[in-house]
Design a protein around this motif. Structure first.
Motif, PDB file in Angstrom:
ATOM      1  N   UNK A  36      43.528  33.901   3.997  1.00  0.00           N
ATOM      2  CA  UNK A  36      43.054  33.288   5.002  1.00  0.00           C
ATOM      3  C   UNK A  36      41.352  33.112   4.862  1.00  0.00           C
ATOM      4  N   UNK A  37      40.659  33.700   4.330  1.00  0.00           N
ATOM      5  CA  UNK A  37      39.361  33.964   3.986  1.00  0.00           C
ATOM      6  C   UNK A  37      38.885  33.405   2.751  1.00  0.00           C
ATOM      7  N   UNK A  38      38.036  32.762   2.274  1.00  0.00           N
ATOM      8  CA  UNK A  38      37.483  31.995   0.962  1.00  0.00           C
ATOM      9  C   UNK A  38      36.161  31.889   0.851  1.00  0.00           C
ATOM     10  N   UNK A  39      35.496  32.659   0.073  1.00  0.00           N
ATOM     11  CA  UNK A  39      34.045  32.348  -0.206  1.00  0.00           C
ATOM     12  C   UNK A  39      33.680  31.725  -1.289  1.00  0.00           C
ATOM     13  N   UNK A  40      33.225  30.427  -1.433  1.00  0.00           N
ATOM     14  CA  UNK A  40      32.771  29.538  -2.356  1.00  0.00           C
ATOM     15  C   UNK A  40      31.374  29.171  -2.274  1.00  0.00           C
ATOM     16  N   UNK A  41      30.609  30.138  -1.807  1.00  0.00           N
ATOM     17  CA  UNK A  41      29.290  29.830  -1.641  1.00  0.00           C
ATOM     18  C   UNK A  41      28.538  29.788  -3.016  1.00  0.00           C
ATOM     19  N   UNK A  42      27.555  29.078  -3.143  1.00  0.00           N
ATOM     20  CA  UNK A  42      26.861  28.734  -4.499  1.00  0.00           C
ATOM     21  C   UNK A  42      27.665  28.790  -5.694  1.00  0.00           C
ATOM     22  N   UNK A  43      28.541  27.814  -5.847  1.00  0.00           N
ATOM     23  CA  UNK A  43      29.396  27.570  -6.872  1.00  0.00           C
ATOM     24  C   UNK A  43      29.291  25.892  -7.678  1.00  0.00           C
ATOM     25  N   UNK A  44      28.283  25.440  -7.077  1.00  0.00           N
ATOM     26  CA  UNK A  44      28.105  23.980  -7.624  1.00  0.00           C
ATOM     27  C   UNK A  44      29.125  22.900  -7.366  1.00  0.00           C
ATOM     28  N   UNK A  45      29.808  23.250  -6.179  1.00  0.00           N
ATOM     29  CA  UNK A  45      30.861  22.266  -5.684  1.00  0.00           C
ATOM     30  C   UNK A  45      30.092  20.961  -5.259  1.00  0.00           C
ATOM     31  N   UNK A  46      30.776  19.853  -5.872  1.00  0.00           N
ATOM     32  CA  UNK A  46      30.325  18.545  -5.701  1.00  0.00           C
ATOM     33  C   UNK A  46      31.247  17.966  -4.449  1.00  0.00           C
ATOM     34  N   UNK A  47      31.027  16.781  -4.290  1.00  0.00           N
ATOM     35  CA  UNK A  47      31.905  15.697  -3.317  1.00  0.00           C
ATOM     36  C   UNK A  47      33.398  15.869  -4.060  1.00  0.00           C
ATOM     37  N   UNK A  48      33.579  15.723  -5.301  1.00  0.00           N
ATOM     38  CA  UNK A  48      34.528  15.317  -5.864  1.00  0.00           C
ATOM     39  C   UNK A  48      35.726  16.584  -5.835  1.00  0.00           C
ATOM     40  N   UNK A  49      34.902  17.912  -6.241  1.00  0.00           N
ATOM     41  CA  UNK A  49      35.802  19.166  -5.816  1.00  0.00           C
ATOM     42  C   UNK A  49      35.884  19.336  -4.371  1.00  0.00           C
ATOM     43  N   UNK A  50      35.031  18.918  -3.501  1.00  0.00           N
ATOM     44  CA  UNK A  50      35.307  19.133  -2.079  1.00  0.00           C
ATOM     45  C   UNK A  50      36.223  18.102  -1.306  1.00  0.00           C
ATOM     46  N   UNK A  51      36.460  17.179  -2.079  1.00  0.00           N
ATOM     47  CA  UNK A  51      37.338  16.213  -1.743  1.00  0.00           C
ATOM     48  C   UNK A  51      38.905  17.008  -1.976  1.00  0.00           C
ATOM     49  N   UNK A  52      38.840  17.430  -3.103  1.00  0.00           N
ATOM     50  CA  UNK A  52      40.151  18.013  -3.323  1.00  0.00           C
ATOM     51  C   UNK A  52      40.493  19.409  -2.485  1.00  0.00           C
ATOM     52  N   UNK A  53      39.573  20.060  -1.955  1.00  0.00           N
ATOM     53  CA  UNK A  53      39.620  21.043  -1.054  1.00  0.00           C
ATOM     54  C   UNK A  53      39.899  20.385   0.210  1.00  0.00           C
ATOM     55  N   UNK A  54      39.418  19.495   0.796  1.00  0.00           N
ATOM     56  CA  UNK A  54      39.997  18.691   1.956  1.00  0.00           C
ATOM     57  C   UNK A  54      41.286  18.269   2.031  1.00  0.00           C
ATOM     58  N   UNK A  55      41.805  17.651   0.955  1.00  0.00           N
ATOM     59  CA  UNK A  55      43.041  17.196   0.773  1.00  0.00           C
ATOM     60  C   UNK A  55      44.224  18.448   0.823  1.00  0.00           C
ATOM     61  N   UNK A  56      43.615  19.818   0.277  1.00  0.00           N
ATOM     62  CA  UNK A  56      44.256  20.889   0.461  1.00  0.00           C
ATOM     63  C   UNK A  56      44.528  21.317   1.862  1.00  0.00           C
ATOM     64  N   UNK A  57      43.481  21.345   2.619  1.00  0.00           N
ATOM     65  CA  UNK A  57      43.380  21.557   3.942  1.00  0.00           C
ATOM     66  C   UNK A  57      44.258  20.706   4.740  1.00  0.00           C
TER      67      UNK A  57
END
Length: 146
Positions: free
Chosen positions: A14-35
């Motif tokens: 339920x809780x996920x900390x991904x602060x300061x992991x050099x995540x860019x839009x490409x990886x964030x897009x994968x996170x959005x698709x997962x969500x």
């Protein structure tokens, strides 16, 4: 991206900390698709990454839906509404939701809301997937008519 793929079927985290992991839009897009698929993650911390404002907003909306929904089916309904809104929806979101719905909610009445936003090729792909997965007759008929 690998983390996002694993979380697609997660039913406990339920809780996920991904602060300061050099995540860019490409990886964030994968996170959005997962969500779009995942209804369990209710807190996702992404501070200190290189994610565009629009994508952060989309991710936050999807997490908020998970947090406030009374059930996974309700989260799916709300995500369908978000995807078909002119401000936030995209054909990729619709396809992701349709595939997720076929996997988790094959009898959902919310597919009719997605149908108007599916192009012919996507409709054909979804029809094949629906038939393959034994989706409800109403969904198969809807996609066939599309």
């Amino acid at each position: 991206k690998a983390l996002a793929e694993v979380l697609r079927t997660n039913a406990t985290l339920k809780l996920l900390y991904l602060n300061n992991n050099n995540i860019t839009d490409a990886s964030a897009k994968a996170l959005a698709e997962m969500l779009c698929v995942n209804a369990t993650v209710t807190h996702l911390h992404l501070a200190g990454n290189q994610i565009s404002t629009d994508l952060k907003e989309k991710i936050n909306q999807l997490v908020e839906i998970n947090k406030e929904a009374s059930s996974p089916h309700e989260a799916f309904r709300q995500k369908v509404e978000l995807a078909v809104s002119s401000e936030h929806g995209s054909s990729e979101d619709v396809m992701t939701l349709a595939q997720a719905g076929l996997e988790r909610f094959p009898e959902s009445e919310h597919f009719k809301d997605l149908a108007a936003y599916i192009d012919l090729e996507t409709g054909r792909n979804l029809y094949g997937l629906a038939a393959e997965r034994g989706a409800g007759a109403a969904l198969v008929s809807l996609l066939r008519a599309h």
